[in-house]
Design a protein around this motif. Structure first.
Motif, PDB file in Angstrom:
ATOM      1  N   UNK A   1     -52.792   9.856  74.276  1.00 35.86           N
ATOM      2  CA  UNK A   1     -52.747   8.898  75.390  1.00 35.86           C
ATOM      3  C   UNK A   1     -52.405   9.595  76.713  1.00 35.86           C
ATOM      4  N   UNK A   2     -51.590  10.637  76.658  1.00 34.28           N
ATOM      5  CA  UNK A   2     -51.298  11.405  77.867  1.00 34.28           C
ATOM      6  C   UNK A   2     -52.570  12.049  78.406  1.00 34.28           C
ATOM      7  N   UNK A   3     -53.333  12.686  77.531  1.00 32.43           N
ATOM      8  CA  UNK A   3     -54.582  13.320  77.951  1.00 32.43           C
ATOM      9  C   UNK A   3     -55.555  12.275  78.498  1.00 32.43           C
ATOM     10  N   UNK A   4     -55.571  11.110  77.873  1.00 31.42           N
ATOM     11  CA  UNK A   4     -56.443  10.034  78.342  1.00 31.42           C
ATOM     12  C   UNK A   4     -56.082   9.622  79.763  1.00 31.42           C
ATOM     13  N   UNK A   5     -54.776   9.549  80.056  1.00 34.80           N
ATOM     14  CA  UNK A   5     -54.347   9.187  81.422  1.00 34.80           C
ATOM     15  C   UNK A   5     -54.755  10.246  82.432  1.00 34.80           C
TER      16      UNK A   5
ATOM     17  N   UNK B   1     -57.435   9.504  85.523  1.00 30.52           N
ATOM     18  CA  UNK B   1     -57.104   9.647  86.942  1.00 30.52           C
ATOM     19  C   UNK B   1     -58.048  10.635  87.614  1.00 30.52           C
ATOM     20  N   UNK B   2     -58.359  11.733  86.940  1.00 26.10           N
ATOM     21  CA  UNK B   2     -59.236  12.733  87.541  1.00 26.10           C
ATOM     22  C   UNK B   2     -60.657  12.195  87.709  1.00 26.10           C
TER      23      UNK B   2
ATOM     24  N   UNK C   1     -59.372  17.610  70.720  1.00 19.02           N
ATOM     25  CA  UNK C   1     -59.796  16.697  71.800  1.00 19.02           C
ATOM     26  C   UNK C   1     -58.785  16.714  72.936  1.00 19.02           C
ATOM     27  N   UNK C   2     -57.497  16.728  72.592  1.00 20.47           N
ATOM     28  CA  UNK C   2     -56.447  16.769  73.611  1.00 20.47           C
ATOM     29  C   UNK C   2     -56.576  18.046  74.437  1.00 20.47           C
ATOM     30  N   UNK C   3     -56.736  19.173  73.757  1.00 22.64           N
ATOM     31  CA  UNK C   3     -56.845  20.448  74.468  1.00 22.64           C
ATOM     32  C   UNK C   3     -58.069  20.476  75.372  1.00 22.64           C
TER      33      UNK C   3
ATOM     34  N   UNK D   1     -57.928  20.618  79.413  1.00 24.55           N
ATOM     35  CA  UNK D   1     -58.541  21.788  80.037  1.00 24.55           C
ATOM     36  C   UNK D   1     -59.592  21.360  81.064  1.00 24.55           C
ATOM     37  N   UNK D   2     -60.358  20.320  80.729  1.00 23.93           N
ATOM     38  CA  UNK D   2     -61.420  19.854  81.623  1.00 23.93           C
ATOM     39  C   UNK D   2     -60.869  19.183  82.872  1.00 23.93           C
ATOM     40  N   UNK D   3     -59.650  18.668  82.793  1.00 22.98           N
ATOM     41  CA  UNK D   3     -59.111  17.895  83.910  1.00 22.98           C
ATOM     42  C   UNK D   3     -57.803  18.476  84.446  1.00 22.98           C
ATOM     43  N   UNK D   4     -57.571  19.744  84.152  1.00 27.78           N
ATOM     44  CA  UNK D   4     -56.336  20.387  84.594  1.00 27.78           C
ATOM     45  C   UNK D   4     -56.221  20.408  86.114  1.00 27.78           C
TER      46      UNK D   4
END
Length: 696
Positions: A349-353, A357-358, A494-496, A500-503
């Motif tokens: 869920x953190x990665x989803x947020x 946003x990005x 998926x999280x990683x 990585x894609x939205x860092x």
């Protein structure tokens, strides 16, 4: 021990589930709960029984009317009052309220903003009962929260898209939780809006046409003292203000609004009220009620409540932090737990947020765009117009480790010994706060800090809810059918990949710095500095497809919102420009002419008797030059405003107001404010900052 007054009166004007349970037959109550909790369709027979129970309760509380309470595109609330009376043939009346009247109303929709969805001669619109938000009594009126749609079914309000977005988010989040082995009944957002506002004397407010007509001071030179001593922040509350706050608390508590925290804010005469978190759409309903009560009740104490984002220059303006979290059957899905790095569900869920946003930073920016909020964003008192995410030390280190395929290390909470035996050790949080970040993680929630103090929070929450639904959909689709260790490995991958894609959107530094603006450009982050820059994102084809995919807004509804927001921006600045022209010609120039004339008479009189009046002569000359400058700037503004007002294309009109009219307004303000510094107090036609901000 008996109840105290607060516990006795809390929710007394709210038609709660307990009220309905007490008054409805058990089968009817259970059916209603399925409608409210599980989204089942509402049967008219059930609606009739509910309406009868609501009416009896309202009559006992002294109500005489009912109203469908809705949120048109103006952003505020609207209501039309209908009495309960039904005449009988013998000259008497019955008090009635039907299920049909409860579930559907028909206000005249012709004069509300529609962005072209409706022609002005097409008046029919519908309001539809929102059973997820309880009815309440306000001013002897039973208010029924509703959605507001056009004759042809398009959303004409702020609430309908929010309810749709909440459905989308719940649907997709449940898919994610099912993969984790959780069969939950309800997934919902929780929101805690922190409302900032100013209080000044009502007499000062009434004496300022700019405050009355626009909500902010269009003129005013810098006061001798601002907020630099920082003594107002969390300081002792004035007795008059304290009495006002007590009445606000009492009235909000009767309505079931969980007002919790109140304090002085940073700027002089600025204050804040914050509630306990509530379910998303209900929290927004309650915030709108709070804003209404703040303005109304201030008058009981000889005060005026200013909810504009920037009522005064030189001191901080007002925002409304949107604290957002996601819960499944009342369990917070953004709670990291003792070992966040081992909490895979939290990390998903953190990665989803972060991704949400990005990917939709442009929509988030436009969701808070307004003429008023443009004065705050990027002004070293609020987050910049650049959207970024702050995670804090522990989560940032975990994210860095995941992105770089390194071992994650959790930070143990630190007990700080204060060096005084009588004082307890303080448990340090796992992250500090970053007040310069637009979107900051604050322990178990995200705080969206860009929202303006007078705005309806539905807009940003529509974006957030839909954007997170999109990411939940992506996760659930990618991992469909995976179980056990395969699922855990795929979820972590998926999280990683997502982080990585939205860092690029994660930033832990000072969002106020010039260096960050340059860094954001390097990262490719959008920097939509003004409302005209931000609004076109509403009709960007990719955003239209995004909203349509999740059945939140269609292309016609989005275009309507774009046009409505553009029109509102242009109309507000037009009103401000007109007000400035009026005040300059009818207040400031006459006052300065009178003062300079009296000075000139004094100079001439002294010259007759041989007294040197060099200083007064120089001041008279300066005042005359200032009057000339004011008149020239007034004529220039008046002309530019007239030219801009004649532009028919909404985007070109907004661009012209920003590019031509606002600079002309600034020049006129500078000319008037320069003369305020020299004009005698008795001559100055309006209360000054020194008077308005520092009253006793």
């Amino acid at each position: 021990m008996g109840k105290n007054k607060v516990t006795e009166e809390y929710g007394s004007l709210l038609c709660t589930e307990a009220v309905l349970q007490d008054r409805l037959p058990k089968p009817t109550y259970r059916a209603l709960m399925r409608v409210m909790k599980e989204g089942e369709p509402l049967d008219l027979d059930i609606a009739n029984e509910v309406a009868h129970a609501m009416k009896d309760w309202a009559l006992e509380k002294g109500a005489t009317h009912f109203a469908h309470w809705f949120q048109p595109l103006t952003g505020i609330t609207s209501e039309k009052h209908d009495s309960f009376i039904t005449p009988k043939g013998d000259g008497s009346v019955l008090m009635t309220f039907s299920g049909k009247e409860l579930v559907q109303g028909e206000p005249d929709a012709s004069s509300f903003p529609s962005g072209g969805l409706r022609a002005t001669f097409e008046a029919r619109g519908y309001t539809a009962w929102d059973p997820t938000s309880p009815a309440f009594i306000k001013d002897e009126v039973l208010c029924i929260p509703t959605a507001f749609i056009s004759y042809t079914g398009e959303a004409l309000d702020k609430k309908t898209p929010l309810l749709r977005a909440q459905v989308a988010l719940e649907t997709q989040a449940k898919r994610v939780l099912t993969l984790f082995g959780h069969d939950v009944t309800k997934v919902s957002t929780t929101i805690g809006p922190e409302q900032e506002y100013f209080l000044i004397k009502e007499a000062d407010y009434q004496a300022r046409p700019d405050l009355v007509l626009t909500g902010r001071t269009l003129f005013g030179c810098e006061p001798a003292k601002g907020q630099e001593l920082e003594e107002h922040y969390f300081g002792a509350i004035r007795p008059t203000v304290n009495a006002f706050m007590k009445e606000v608390d009492a009235e909000l508590w009767k309505l079931g609004v969980p007002a919790k925290t109140k304090h002085n804010e940073v700027a002089p005469s600025q204050h804040e009220l914050a509630p306990i978190f509530e379910q998303g759409s209900l929290a927004i309903d309650d915030n709108l009620l709070t804003m209404e009560k703040l303005k109304l009740l201030a008058t009981h104490h000889g005060l005026a409540c200013l909810e504009h984002e920037k009522p005064f220059e030189y001191v901080n303006g007002s925002g409304k932090h949107n604290n957002w979290s996601l819960c499944a059957d009342d369990k917070n899905l953004l709670e990291p737990g003792a070992e966040p790095s081992e909490n895979l569900q939290f990390l998903v869920f953190l990665a989803a947020l972060v991704a949400a946003v990005d990917m939709h930073a442009d929509l988030l920016r436009q969701s808070v765009a307004s003429a008023g909020n443009d004065h705050r964003l990027g002004a070293n008192e609020a987050p910049p117009a650049i959207i970024s995410v702050f995670l804090g030390d522990e989560l940032d280190s975990i994210v860095e480790a995941l992105i770089n395929d390194e071992p994650t290390v959790s930070h143990a909470l630190l007990h700080m010994d204060l060096g005084v035996p009588a004082l307890p050790d303080v448990l340090q949080d796992n992250t500090d706060r970053n007040r310069t970040s637009p979107f900051a993680f604050t322990g178990n929630k995200f705080e969206f800090r860009m929202c303006g103090s007078q705005q309806n929070l539905s807009d940003p929450n529509v974006v957030l809810d839909t954007a997170v639904a999109e990411q939940c959909d992506a996760f659930a689709t990618a991992l469909a059918g995976k179980e056990g260790e395969d699922f855990a490995a795929a979820a972590l991958a998926w999280v990683k990949e997502t982080l990585r894609a939205h860092q690029r959107v994660i930033f832990e530094g000072n969002g106020y710095s010039d260096e960050w603006e340059a860094e954001a450009v390097r990262r490719g982050l959008p920097n939509l500095k003004s409302t005209p820059d931000a609004l076109p994102s509403l009709i960007d084809p990719k955003n239209v497809a995004f909203y349509e995919k999740y059945h939140v807004l269609n292309e016609a509804e989005l275009r309507a919102r774009y046009i409505s927001k553009a029109e509102q921006y242009a109309k507000l600045i037009n009103i401000e420009a007109n007000t400035m022209v009026y005040m300059a010609r009818h207040l400031y120039v006459p006052a300065l002419s009178e003062y300079s004339g009296d000075l000139a008479t004094s100079v001439a009189t002294k010259a007759e008797i041989g007294i040197d009046a060099t200083a007064e002569r120089a001041l008279t000359s300066k005042l005359t030059e200032g009057i000339n400058a004011i008149c020239a700037a007034t004529d220039d503004l008046d002309g530019r405003n007239a030219e801009t007002r004649a532009i028919e294309d909404p985007q070109r009109e907004c661009d012209a107001y920003r590019g031509a009219v606002l600079p002309a307004m600034e020049r006129l303000r500078a000319a008037v404010d320069a003369m305020e510094e020299f004009c005698g107090t008795d001559y100055w036609p309006v209360p000054t900052y020194n008077t308005m901000l520092f009253w006793v």
